[in-house]
Design a protein around this motif. Structure first.
Motif, PDB file in Angstrom:
ATOM      1  N   HIS A 164      -1.884 -14.720 -12.004  1.00  0.00           N
ATOM      2  CA  HIS A 164      -2.800 -15.026 -10.901  1.00  0.00           C
ATOM      3  C   HIS A 164      -3.252 -13.723 -10.246  1.00  0.00           C
ATOM      4  O   HIS A 164      -2.725 -12.653 -10.538  1.00  0.00           O
ATOM      5  CB  HIS A 164      -2.114 -15.940  -9.873  1.00  0.00           C
ATOM      6  CG  HIS A 164      -0.894 -15.321  -9.248  1.00  0.00           C
ATOM      7  ND1 HIS A 164       0.330 -15.279  -9.891  1.00  0.00           N
ATOM      8  CD2 HIS A 164      -0.720 -14.690  -8.067  1.00  0.00           C
ATOM      9  CE1 HIS A 164       1.211 -14.671  -9.113  1.00  0.00           C
ATOM     10  NE2 HIS A 164       0.602 -14.285  -8.000  1.00  0.00           N
ATOM     11  N   HIS A 167      -4.857 -12.659  -3.943  1.00  0.00           N
ATOM     12  CA  HIS A 167      -4.194 -13.000  -2.682  1.00  0.00           C
ATOM     13  C   HIS A 167      -4.977 -12.482  -1.484  1.00  0.00           C
ATOM     14  O   HIS A 167      -5.546 -11.390  -1.528  1.00  0.00           O
ATOM     15  CB  HIS A 167      -2.797 -12.378  -2.615  1.00  0.00           C
ATOM     16  CG  HIS A 167      -1.852 -12.934  -3.622  1.00  0.00           C
ATOM     17  ND1 HIS A 167      -1.527 -14.261  -3.695  1.00  0.00           N
ATOM     18  CD2 HIS A 167      -1.129 -12.321  -4.591  1.00  0.00           C
ATOM     19  CE1 HIS A 167      -0.663 -14.443  -4.668  1.00  0.00           C
ATOM     20  NE2 HIS A 167      -0.406 -13.290  -5.249  1.00  0.00           N
ATOM     21  N   GLU A 171       1.614  -8.679  -0.464  1.00  0.00           N
ATOM     22  CA  GLU A 171       2.916  -9.242  -0.839  1.00  0.00           C
ATOM     23  C   GLU A 171       3.743  -8.235  -1.637  1.00  0.00           C
ATOM     24  O   GLU A 171       3.216  -7.465  -2.433  1.00  0.00           O
ATOM     25  CB  GLU A 171       2.757 -10.533  -1.663  1.00  0.00           C
ATOM     26  CG  GLU A 171       2.197 -10.278  -3.063  1.00  0.00           C
ATOM     27  CD  GLU A 171       2.276 -11.477  -4.014  1.00  0.00           C
ATOM     28  OE1 GLU A 171       2.500 -12.608  -3.568  1.00  0.00           O
ATOM     29  OE2 GLU A 171       2.090 -11.250  -5.225  1.00  0.00           O
ATOM     30  N   HIS A 222      -1.448 -10.699 -12.191  1.00  0.00           N
ATOM     31  CA  HIS A 222      -0.003 -10.461 -12.212  1.00  0.00           C
ATOM     32  C   HIS A 222       0.760 -11.779 -12.268  1.00  0.00           C
ATOM     33  O   HIS A 222       0.188 -12.851 -12.031  1.00  0.00           O
ATOM     34  CB  HIS A 222       0.428  -9.635 -10.992  1.00  0.00           C
ATOM     35  CG  HIS A 222       0.225 -10.316  -9.669  1.00  0.00           C
ATOM     36  ND1 HIS A 222      -0.993 -10.363  -9.035  1.00  0.00           N
ATOM     37  CD2 HIS A 222       1.087 -10.974  -8.856  1.00  0.00           C
ATOM     38  CE1 HIS A 222      -0.868 -11.009  -7.890  1.00  0.00           C
ATOM     39  NE2 HIS A 222       0.390 -11.405  -7.756  1.00  0.00           N
TER      40      HIS A 222
HETATM   41 FE   LIG Z   1       1.308 -12.858  -6.506  1.00  0.00          FE
END
Ligand SMILES: [Fe+2]
Length: 240
Positions: A164, A167, A171, A222
């Motif tokens: 995916h 974001h 994170e 990732h």
């Molecule tokens: Fe992620």
């Protein structure tokens, strides 16, 4: 409760994190001063170093990093998450009350046993991610406001948690149990892997996001891949 940004806290404020249960004991410590640690994964969830001592020797946990400590004293630091596995019997049952991730993300593949705990809103903080994460002290600091949130993830062994990207928050992840990988890909395709970061217990990977000079950020494709049964903690910073 979310702590106010940059308020001066009382020394050694301590509370249980929302995802503590019969298997995992997790504690948030704020304004850390001379706190004994018996046997814990200690995660520095702040923008300044966390110092510990043992037998006259001093160690440092850098900002947004972690380690495993046994019979040490946390000497000084802004904020830390302490995590300890209480028991191992039926460990996978810790996620029975969590949510299967596909329930909150309709695009998530149906056959993937990835479970997410409650998320705990920790604090609103003001900092410059370029200085804190990208170690670019040459840039003049330009602080932004973020809400720090923590949650746990669980998967059984040999789980591909899905490639995916995109974001809307910063994170990083701390491995708590088992061994997994954080991996980067050129495209949304397992054959295009270009970096494989092993995640042993107590380890927090370097950021995968790239920060631009205006502090916007982007991610490569990732994924997390679990070799064994894995529990890991997400450390998320949501722009406010
Ligand atoms: Fe992620």
């Amino acid at each position: 409760m979310v702590f106010a940004a940059n308020a001066v806290p009382e020394t050694n404020q301590r509370r249980s994190l929302a995802f503590s249960n019969n298997w995992i004991e997790s504690t948030l410590l704020r304004a850390v001063k001379d706190v004994p640690v018996e046997n814990e994964i200690v995660v520095n969830v702040s923008t300044s170093p966390l110092y510990y001592i043992a037998e006259g020797s001093r160690g440092t946990i850098p900002a947004w990093k972690s380690t495993m400590l046994r019979r040490c004293t946390l000497e000084k630091g802004e904020m830390a998450a302490l995590v300890h596995i209480r028991k191992r019997v039926n460990l996978g049952a810790l996620a029975l009350d969590w949510e299967w991730y596909g329930r909150r993300n309709p695009e998530f593949p149906r056959g993937v046993p990835l479970y997410i705990s409650a998320q705990d809103d920790i604090v609103d903080i003001e900092f410059d991610p370029l200085v804190s994460f990208a170690a670019q002290p040459a840039v003049s600091a330009s602080p932004r406001r973020y809400r720090l949130k923590l949650n746990l993830w669980y998967t059984p062994e040999e789980t591909d948690c899905g490639i995916h990207t995109g974001h809307k928050f910063l994170e990083v992840h701390t491995q708590l149990w088992g061994t997994g990988h954080m991996q980067k890909f050129r495209q949304n395709n397992v054959d295009t892997l270009y970096e494989d970061v092993l995640m042993p217990p107590g380890f927090t990977h370097d950021p995968f996001f790239t920060l631009a000079i205006d502090r916007t950020f982007s991610y490569p494709w990732h994924r997390y891949y679990a070799d064994t049964d894995c529990i890991w903690m997400a450390i998320e910073l949501h722009p406010l």
